[in-house]
Design an enzyme around this catalytic site. Structure first.
Site, PDB file in Angstrom:
ATOM      1  N   GLU A  82      31.749  74.584  29.175  1.00  0.00           N
ATOM      2  CA  GLU A  82      32.999  74.280  28.491  1.00  0.00           C
ATOM      3  C   GLU A  82      32.840  74.055  26.985  1.00  0.00           C
ATOM      4  OE1 GLU A  82      36.014  74.301  29.476  1.00  0.00           O
ATOM      5  OE2 GLU A  82      35.952  74.290  31.652  1.00  0.00           O
ATOM      6  N   SER A 340      41.111  29.238  75.025  1.00  0.00           N
ATOM      7  CA  SER A 340      40.030  28.252  75.201  1.00  0.00           C
ATOM      8  C   SER A 340      38.966  28.321  74.114  1.00  0.00           C
ATOM      9  CB  SER A 340      39.370  28.469  76.573  1.00  0.00           C
ATOM     10  OG  SER A 340      40.271  28.233  77.618  1.00  0.00           O
TER      11      SER A 340
END
Length: 773
Positions: A82, A340
């Site tokens: 690029e 419980s």
């Protein structure tokens, strides 16, 4: 000549002084709109793996990365393809612009823009149309970028904003979506491919158009070969690799955790303590269990490393996308009945309080507490039981007996002090029912509290993020925590240290709420605490769904997975040494204390873990405090017959008796009437002069029938004889108190066997057994 020099000087002065001033002024008037771009927020695991993402207002997802968090080969490929002179030009490459201008003019249309990385960032920051005006705008924004930011900062902007198709922007998001890996883990071929994708992200999508993507990648490789950035051998090898990617997939793990941690955090990357691999495995496991559970049933699953209280896996629902199972409801934070699961904490706290030890005698008999009449899960009763047996079998009546003595409000406050809040109905206070699930709690709080059994009694809030602080508070002593953990781990019986296991593979407790609405299993293994909840989020009962049948299989599967990972990863496995405060002793029932071997009062010998060398006597129920107790003193002669204290050769003897409520469950030889010596007729004790205690109204062995059309039977009973105050027991449960020769009326609604017993102030006990049809 002089005028020309002056004009030139003024022009230079303008360029040197006024043009920069104009640039600064324009920069103030038209600032870069970078701050207006909202970075998406991503929740990540401990290793940086994205778990869930929250897109920005436009639906874009970006995963921010720094320059050093990206593969160096990707940077090489990107700049070579690029902008080779990125670090040398001022933002604009004049040669590239001239080349692009010539191509555009000669062809009569825009073919190439000659854009540098800086110019592309300028277009991403402030988009423009592809006209001359647009190009000038781009050049202006490029100049601003170069003025405000360094080259590395501009390159980072490109890395985080480059388009990769649809709502995906930035190399970080693209790497995770396409490859499920961090951008610093890109291979050479992947680096070349991702360098070119932003040019045409939709047309080159590698999961849809692999041939196009491969051709574009090869163009990048050719450029790298042309400028001799990579060796030709390496490029040749990469070109042999065919591109094939699975359809891209956005992060979709731990959605309910992500929703939880994102609330108070504004960072774009939100780090958590989650183990990404474990989270995925357990999510797959939950989906497998989905088909085995009833319709509309959900699942909550939490795994915590109790060495530092970091949360390693968080599954708030069985399937986030399944609305029929209320997948959006987080059951880890939901208030549910704990069943419980609170019992181990009460036993540990009572042990610290000196009320019980591991083998203390408790009473599993029918009892009534004002209007509250608890029962066992299996609806039966066992009579005399130990603390360890009551906990392992999750018996209800013994634990209610302990809570009645310890105090409901005190127990609630102890848990609240370490962050485990219990909720009660409006205008209601803590009561005895809370220990059987008559309250509401959250899974995250329960798992946090259970970790105390592996952390010497210390409890800390769970840590969801690395920055969360460990805040320990002492809930129970290290000794009590160790004893209860061993009991829950199936190692209640004391053994020598040489035979004691170094770790407890899994100590666990189940819970089932009233009506089968909640099924719980919470376990503690050498390194992790596991919480499992199963049920319907809307609270609808599911018949037959209870902790042992529904939640335990899931917890065992999770535990096996954790132990396998633990041994494979070679992580340290914490030991579980016996604390110095814990020792063992032989105790005797019914007194609960230690006695010599030859002592006839030791009716049953038991080996028990004890705390701080303390052996508390048998815990009496509150209504038994006014009775004669378990230790009765009598006078006996040389033949062992009971006599008055002033008889010849009378000696004092202490006899340990079982609690009167256990009479119905004792062998004949252990009943109170047979434990006390018979009276000597020649010199009887004062008590022997009292009239015998009798029950009138029903005969022993009699079978009673209800009247036709009646659903209950009324039975009037009267005592005769005896001495003083009297206590009445029905099947071991105290039902009434009367004065001498008292009368009671019983209403019996169920068929079956009954035993009515009466104890008077003089210690006499009489009973009658009968049946109702």
């Amino acid at each position: 000549m002089k005028k020309g020099l002056r004009r030139t000087g003024l022009t230079l002065l303008f360029l040197v002084i006024f043009l920069p001033l104009l640039f600064v002024l324009a920069d103030k008037i038209w600032p870069l709109p970078i701050k207006q771009i909202e970075m998406a927020r991503t929740v990540v695991a401990a290793d940086g793996t994205p778990l869930w993402r929250f897109a920005d207002k436009e639906g874009i997802w970006r995963y921010p990365v720094k320059l050093d968090e990206v593969s160096p080969e990707f940077i090489e490929a990107l700049l070579t393809y690029e902008d080779r002179h990125f670090y040398n030009h001022p933002g604009v490459n004049p040669f590239s612009l001239l080349r692009a201008l010539w191509q555009d003019v000669s062809s009569g249309r825009i073919i190439s823009g000659g854009s540098t990385i800086s110019m592309q960032v300028a277009r991403l920051v402030d988009p423009h149309d592809r006209t001359v005006t647009g190009k000038l705008k781009q050049l202006w924004r490029t100049a601003q970028l170069e003025y405000h930011y360094s080259k590395n900062e501009i390159l980072e902007m490109y890395l985080n904003r480059a388009p990769y198709g649809g709502t995906i922007e930035g190399i970080g998001a693209a790497s995770w979506v396409y490859l499920n890996k961090a951008p610093d883990k890109l291979t050479s071929g992947e680096a070349a491919l991702f360098a070119v994708l932003p040019q045409a992200p939709s047309r080159l999508r590698p999961d849809r158009y692999p041939l196009r993507a491969q051709a574009a990648r090869d163009k990048v490789l050719d450029r790298l070969a042309e400028y001799q950035v990579w060796p030709i051998e390496k490029i040749t090898d990469i070109k042999q690799e065919q591109i094939w990617l699975a359809p891209r997939k956005s992060p979709n793990s731990a959605p309910l955790l992500a929703r939880r941690v994102v609330k108070d955090v504004q960072d774009s990357i939100i780090e958590t303590t989650i183990d990404a691999g474990l989270q995925r495995q357990l999510e797959d496991m939950a989906m497998n269990w989905k088909n085995q559970l009833p319709k509309q049933t959900s699942l909550g699953l939490l795994v915590v490393d109790h060495t530092d209280m970091s949360v390693k896996a968080y599954i708030g629902s069985i399937d986030f996308q399944d609305n029929s199972r209320f997948g959006h409801v987080d059951m880890i934070t939901a208030w549910r009945s704990p069943g419980s699961t609170l019992k181990p904490f009460l036993y540990a706290l009572a042990m610290d309080d000196g009320l019980i030890h591991a083998e203390s005698l408790l009473q599993d008999v029918p009892r009534r507490f004002d209007d509250y009449r608890p029962g066992n899960f299996d609806t039966g009763f066992n009579g005399p039981v130990s603390v360890s047996d009551a906990l392992v079998r999750s018996l209800n009546l013994p634990v209610v007996q302990v809570l009645d003595v310890y105090g409901s409000k005190r127990f609630t406050a102890k848990l609240r002090n370490v962050g485990t809040e219990l909720r009660f109905p409006l205008a209601s206070e803590p009561n005895l029912s809370l220990i059987l699930g008559g309250t509401a709690a959250r899974m995250d709080d329960l798992v946090s509290a259970y970790s105390g059994f592996a952390r010497q009694g210390k409890v800390s809030p769970l840590r969801y993020r690395p920055t969360d602080v460990l805040r320990d508070r002492q809930l129970m002593s290290p000794g009590a925590a160790w004893i209860i953990r061993r009991i829950m781990g199936g190692e209640a019986r004391p053994v020598p240290d040489s035979s004691l296991t170094a770790q407890v593979n899994l100590a666990w407790k189940t819970g089932t709420s009233y009506g089968y609405r909640d099924a719980w299993a919470i376990g503690v293994n050498p390194r992790y605490t596991i919480g499992v909840w199963v049920g319907r989020p809307d609270g609808t009962p599911v018949a037959g769904q209870y902790g042992y049948a529904t939640a335990i299989p899931i917890m065992n599967q999770v535990n096996n997975l954790l132990l396998a990972r633990l041994y494979q990863s070679h992580l340290s496995i914490p030991k579980d040494p016996r604390p110095a405060s814990v020792s063992q002793a032989v105790i005797c029932w019914p007194s609960g204390t230690t006695l010599p071997k030859e002592d006839s009062n030791c009716r049953q010998r038991r080996l028990s873990w004890i705390l701080d060398n303390t052996i508390p006597p048998t815990l009496m129920a509150k209504e038994q405090e006014s009775l004669l107790g378990l230790r009765q003193k009598v006078w006996v002669n040389s033949q062992g017959l009971q006599v008055a204290s002033d008889c010849p050769n009378a000696t004092e003897k202490e006899i340990h008796l079982w609690p009167i409520t256990l009479e119905s469950w004792l062998p004949v030889g252990e009943k109170r009437i047979n434990r006390l010596p018979k009276a000597d007729p020649e010199c009887p004790p004062l008590r022997a002069e009292m009239p015998p205690l009798l029950i009138s109204g029903v005969r022993s062995g009699e079978v009673l029938q209800r009247l036709p059309g009646k659903t209950s039977l009324d039975l009037r009973l009267i005592t005769q004889g005896g001495q003083g105050h009297q206590w009445w027991f029905l099947n071991g449960e105290q039902v009434q108190e009367t004065n001498h020769n008292g009368t009671i009326l019983l209403t019996l609604e169920k068929s079956g066997s009954y035993q009515i017993s009466v104890l008077d102030l003089g210690g006499q006990v009489t009973s009658v057994d009968f049946k109702v049809k």
